[in-house]
Scaffold this motif. Structure first.
Motif, PDB file in Angstrom:
ATOM      1  N   TRP A 171       0.736  -1.133   0.119  1.00 21.48           N
ATOM      2  CA  TRP A 171      -0.045  -0.116   0.074  1.00 21.48           C
ATOM      3  C   TRP A 171       0.750   1.233   0.053  1.00 21.48           C
ATOM      4  O   TRP A 171       0.334   2.611  -0.011  1.00 21.48           O
ATOM      5  CB  TRP A 171      -1.072   0.037   1.207  1.00 21.48           C
ATOM      6  N   ASP A 172       2.161   1.204   0.033  1.00 18.44           N
ATOM      7  CA  ASP A 172       3.045   2.437  -0.058  1.00 18.44           C
ATOM      8  C   ASP A 172       2.836   2.974  -1.591  1.00 18.44           C
ATOM      9  O   ASP A 172       2.523   2.070  -2.463  1.00 18.44           O
ATOM     10  CB  ASP A 172       4.453   1.910  -0.137  1.00 18.44           C
ATOM     11  N   VAL A 173       2.864   4.174  -1.651  1.00 21.12           N
ATOM     12  CA  VAL A 173       2.798   4.867  -2.987  1.00 21.12           C
ATOM     13  C   VAL A 173       4.208   5.032  -3.389  1.00 21.12           C
ATOM     14  O   VAL A 173       4.926   5.832  -2.859  1.00 21.12           O
ATOM     15  CB  VAL A 173       2.066   6.302  -3.017  1.00 21.12           C
ATOM     16  N   ILE A 174       4.460   4.644  -4.442  1.00 17.58           N
ATOM     17  CA  ILE A 174       6.041   4.388  -4.953  1.00 17.58           C
ATOM     18  C   ILE A 174       6.100   4.857  -6.301  1.00 17.58           C
ATOM     19  O   ILE A 174       5.401   5.157  -7.251  1.00 17.58           O
ATOM     20  CB  ILE A 174       6.431   2.712  -5.018  1.00 17.58           C
ATOM     21  N   VAL A 175       7.589   5.450  -6.503  1.00 17.29           N
ATOM     22  CA  VAL A 175       8.002   5.926  -7.953  1.00 17.29           C
ATOM     23  C   VAL A 175       8.976   4.930  -8.395  1.00 17.29           C
ATOM     24  O   VAL A 175       9.757   4.340  -7.594  1.00 17.29           O
ATOM     25  CB  VAL A 175       8.257   7.260  -7.478  1.00 17.29           C
ATOM     26  N   PHE A 176       8.823   4.662  -9.697  1.00 18.36           N
ATOM     27  CA  PHE A 176       9.844   3.659 -10.319  1.00 18.36           C
ATOM     28  C   PHE A 176       9.873   3.880 -11.783  1.00 18.36           C
ATOM     29  O   PHE A 176       9.086   4.752 -12.359  1.00 18.36           O
ATOM     30  CB  PHE A 176       9.253   2.190 -10.232  1.00 18.36           C
ATOM     31  N   LYS A 177      10.797   3.476 -12.410  1.00 17.93           N
ATOM     32  CA  LYS A 177      11.068   3.409 -13.917  1.00 17.93           C
ATOM     33  C   LYS A 177      10.164   2.556 -14.431  1.00 17.93           C
ATOM     34  O   LYS A 177      10.125   1.367 -14.070  1.00 17.93           O
ATOM     35  CB  LYS A 177      12.706   2.979 -14.071  1.00 17.93           C
ATOM     36  N   PHE A 178       9.517   3.222 -15.435  1.00 19.80           N
ATOM     37  CA  PHE A 178       8.554   2.295 -16.134  1.00 19.80           C
ATOM     38  C   PHE A 178       9.369   1.155 -16.908  1.00 19.80           C
ATOM     39  O   PHE A 178      10.268   1.462 -17.701  1.00 19.80           O
ATOM     40  CB  PHE A 178       7.729   3.241 -17.216  1.00 19.80           C
ATOM     41  N   PRO A 179       8.924  -0.068 -16.661  1.00 19.08           N
ATOM     42  CA  PRO A 179       9.513  -1.131 -17.554  1.00 19.08           C
ATOM     43  C   PRO A 179       9.717  -1.150 -18.947  1.00 19.08           C
ATOM     44  O   PRO A 179      10.496  -1.458 -19.834  1.00 19.08           O
ATOM     45  CB  PRO A 179       9.083  -2.228 -17.071  1.00 19.08           C
ATOM     46  N   GLY A 180       8.681  -0.467 -19.568  1.00 23.05           N
ATOM     47  CA  GLY A 180       8.550  -0.106 -20.929  1.00 23.05           C
ATOM     48  C   GLY A 180       9.443   0.979 -21.379  1.00 23.05           C
ATOM     49  O   GLY A 180       9.869   1.050 -22.821  1.00 23.05           O
TER      50      GLY A 180
END
Length: 697
Positions: A171-180
């Motif tokens: 349930w954390d709001v996370i930022v990540f690099k889009f795999p695409g």
């Protein structure tokens, strides 16, 4: 053997203009010697002042260099600011949007406007939005009201250090690099963890539990409240509907009654809200006040605005609470219907002056901000005027069906402000889901609260591991008090708060609905006039004494759509199953009609066409989804649908590596979103948007 130079002789030669004086080094040495001689004539105080000046300049430069390096290190390893571009996390976090106060009930809501900014040239313009509280169409004045402009998305702070010292939590709001596209940042909510098999069914999320049984994922209290969606607030009333005689959604009710009884609750409304009161001193029965989920159609709104009466509407008419998103119901028209010429970055650019390069677009945008290039309106457009001026070409959301929800939501959160006299004996709160009446009964003489579940008049033993029929708790609520009560049925768990304090029950109030319904029979029910059940999903009852209800706020839980494709229709329903049920195609608009009409629930069992989708996660694989489930490109939809156009070969190889993945690998995690530090400011008057500064839950 060379002669050791004599300092005095060499120095004198340089000053005398010897040939060595033409050598740059010798000149510098001469200058240095001259400066040394000049310094020798300074007083002690002057030398001290010169030392402070030179060292101060050096320290200033060093301070700037150190600050710059620390800023780079802070950004790279500790925290970074991001701007939300789209509405996939709305309404918790918003991209480009409109911020609206309803013209009828004054409810504040937001509608997405990212569609205006998908390219340099604005092809669609947001002209209206529908209030989630009263369903009035609010037409925007794009010229006279500065606060009807399109605001930028929330600016948030992301902790990049959080996941260096601890694993991400569900349930954390996370930022990540889009795999695409590993150069593009995405923001979603983390739902699935490494090693889990995740299932999405009927809006809820499950993982494989013991004995191969699915175990529902439950949200902590703070996440539940942060993720809820507005359904209705009784304190926000439309005076136009009151004048037209449109029945209140809250009505006194008795079983088998065909009309509201006159010897029960009295309901009054005005511009300040709704107030319901009762004197049940002479009665030993529960006196029920029930919420019927109903709102005016656009035809009824038009009739009311023309002075016609709406008193003939059945006060007991009700439908299903759905996954309606006001944010997604951005009503758009082609930009040419609003502005003349082309529009770049939200401002009109005359055709003759238009340039196709990025830099010219920015240039014209800056000129517009400076006032050099104001939009020119289409002469046929009336700012703030009705949608009828567009002759039916307006579109409701991305797929033109966002004016209603497509899925039934039974998980509700209800907050009630009440005044209970000293003679009151008990108060009962009830939420209905799939025909099961989940009740919390509070004895006002002792303060004891009991939760139970009724199905077809019989108590059900479904609570906790021991399959109990009821669970009790001690509360502070007794007769003679003004109190705020929150009661929820979400994620197969009943929760109770008294004056914002969570009540702890003696045993688990989680329940197993499969003990009552299988997958097919877990659907909405309606028992005609005897009991509306899911058509009136909330009720409050008082026994004995006088009571007053001053406000009721109803919210719904998040509904995750069970899909594994990014195709045109993001919905739970299998088209082939829908066709086989009705032996004909069932459109989205027909589904919306069925959701509003209890008499059609059995005739068109669309519930049987709802899918279950599964996703398997391995080590270091995380499954994120957007809060705005109908309009979120997330791990449900990535596999085989990634857009890797115009990527450099090096980036394309990384994107292709995850082309069939329904997860985010650990290496692409950026950090945890922690704070909205700068939401949009108001334009008129120019003021900060203080109530949107907050921690991200």
């Amino acid at each position: 053997m060379p002669r050791k130079p004599n300092k005095r002789t060499d120095s004198e030669s340089a000053e005398a203009g010897s040939p060595k004086a033409t050598d740059p080094t010798s000149v510098d040495q001469g200058k240095a010697s001259g400066e040394s001689a000049a310094k020798a004539t300074l007083t002690k105080e002057e030398r001290f002042a010169e030392k402070i000046r030179t060292e101060g300049n050096r320290e200033t430069v060093e301070a700037f260099v150190v600050a710059f390096i620390l800023a780079l290190l802070f950004r790279a390893f500790v925290a970074e600011a991001f701007v939300i571009p789209t509405g996939s996390m709305a309404p918790a976090l918003m991209g480009a949007h409109k911020d609206v106060f309803c013209d009828q009930c004054n409810h504040r809501f937001q509608i997405g406007a990212s569609k205006e900014r998908r390219s340099l040239e604005q092809n669609d313009t947001v002209v209206a939005g529908i209030c989630p509280n009263c369903r009035f169409v609010n037409n925007l004045n794009l010229t006279a009201d500065a606060n009807d402009t399109t605001f930028n998305g929330d600016r948030i702070l992301v902790s990049k250090y959080a996941y260096a010292i601890a694993d991400p939590e569900r349930w954390d709001v996370i930022v990540f690099k889009f795999p695409g596209n590993p150069k593009q940042n995405y923001i979603k909510r983390l739902v699935g963890l490494p090693g889990e098999t995740l299932s999405i069914r009927h809006g809820d999320v499950y993982v494989d539990g013991q004995d191969n049984r699915l175990q529902i994922l439950r949200k902590p209290d703070n996440k539940l409240m942060a993720m809820r969606h507005h359904v209705y607030d009784s304190s926000q009333q439309s005076e136009l509907l009151i004048k037209a005689g449109y029945p209140s959604r809250f009505q006194p009710w008795k079983e088998d009654a065909s009309a509201p009884p006159e010897d029960s609750w009295s309901v009054s409304r005005d511009g300040d809200g709704l107030r319901a009161s009762i004197n049940a001193s002479a009665s030993t029965d529960d006196q029920w006040l029930r919420y019927f989920h109903r709102y005016p159609s656009q035809v009824q709104w038009q009739a009311a605005s023309e002075g016609e009466s709406l008193a003939e509407v059945d006060p007991y008419q009700g439908g299903l609470v759905t996954d309606y998103y006001a944010y997604d119901c951005y009503i758009t028209v082609p930009t040419k219907e609003v502005y003349q010429g082309r529009v770049s970055n939200g401002q009109a650019v005359p055709e003759a002056k238009r340039r196709r390069s990025l830099f010219s677009g920015i240039s014209y945008s800056l000129k517009s901000i400076a006032g050099f290039n104001q939009p020119e309106l289409n002469p046929d457009y009336t700012p703030g005027g009705p949608l009828s001026q567009f002759a039916g070409i307006e579109s409701y959301g991305e797929r033109d069906v966002a004016n209603e929800g497509l899925h039934w939501v039974g998980d509700l959160i209800v907050e009630t402000d009440m005044q209970l006299s000293g003679e009151c004996k008990r108060v009962t709160f009830e939420i209905v889901e799939a025909g099961i009446q989940y009740q919390c009964i509070i004895d006002l003489t002792s303060g004891e609260a009991t939760v139970t579940a009724l199905y077809k008049g019989q108590r059900q033993a479904i609570f906790g591991d021991k399959r109990q029929e009821q669970v009790t708790a001690k509360t502070s609520l007794t007769a003679g008090k003004a109190v705020s009560v929150r009661f929820s049925n979400c994620d197969d768990e009943l929760r109770l708060w008294i004056d914002d304090e969570r009540v702890e029950f003696e045993a688990a109030t989680t329940f197993d609905v499969s003990l009552v319904h299988d997958v097919q029979s877990n659907r909405p029910y309606y028992d005609g006039k005897r009991h509306p059940l899911d058509a009136a999903p909330f009720g409050v009852a008082v026994q004995g004494g006088k009571a007053t209800v001053d406000r009721v706020v109803i919210s719904r839980d998040k509904y995750y759509i069970a899909t594994n494709t990014s195709s045109y229709q993001i919905a739970d329903y299998s088209p082939s199953d829908l066709y086989s049920l009705a032996n004909a195609s069932i459109s989205d608009s027909k589904i919306q009609l069925i959701l509003r009409r209890p008499d059609l629930w059995d005739e068109f069992p669309i519930w049987n066409a709802r899918r279950t989708v599964e996703f398997e996660l391995e080590e270091d694989q995380f499954f994120p989804m957007g809060d705005n489930s109908p309009e979120s490109l997330d791990a449900r939809c990535w596999a085989g649908a990634k857009q890797a156009f115009n990527l450099p070969d090096r980036i394309r190889k990384e994107a292709d590596k995850y082309s069939q993945a329904s997860y985010v690998p650990r290496d692409l995690l950026v950090g945890k979103a922690v704070l909205v530090f700068w939401p949009h400011p108001w334009a008129d008057p120019p003021t900060p948007n203080f109530d949107r500064f907050r921690l991200i839950r």
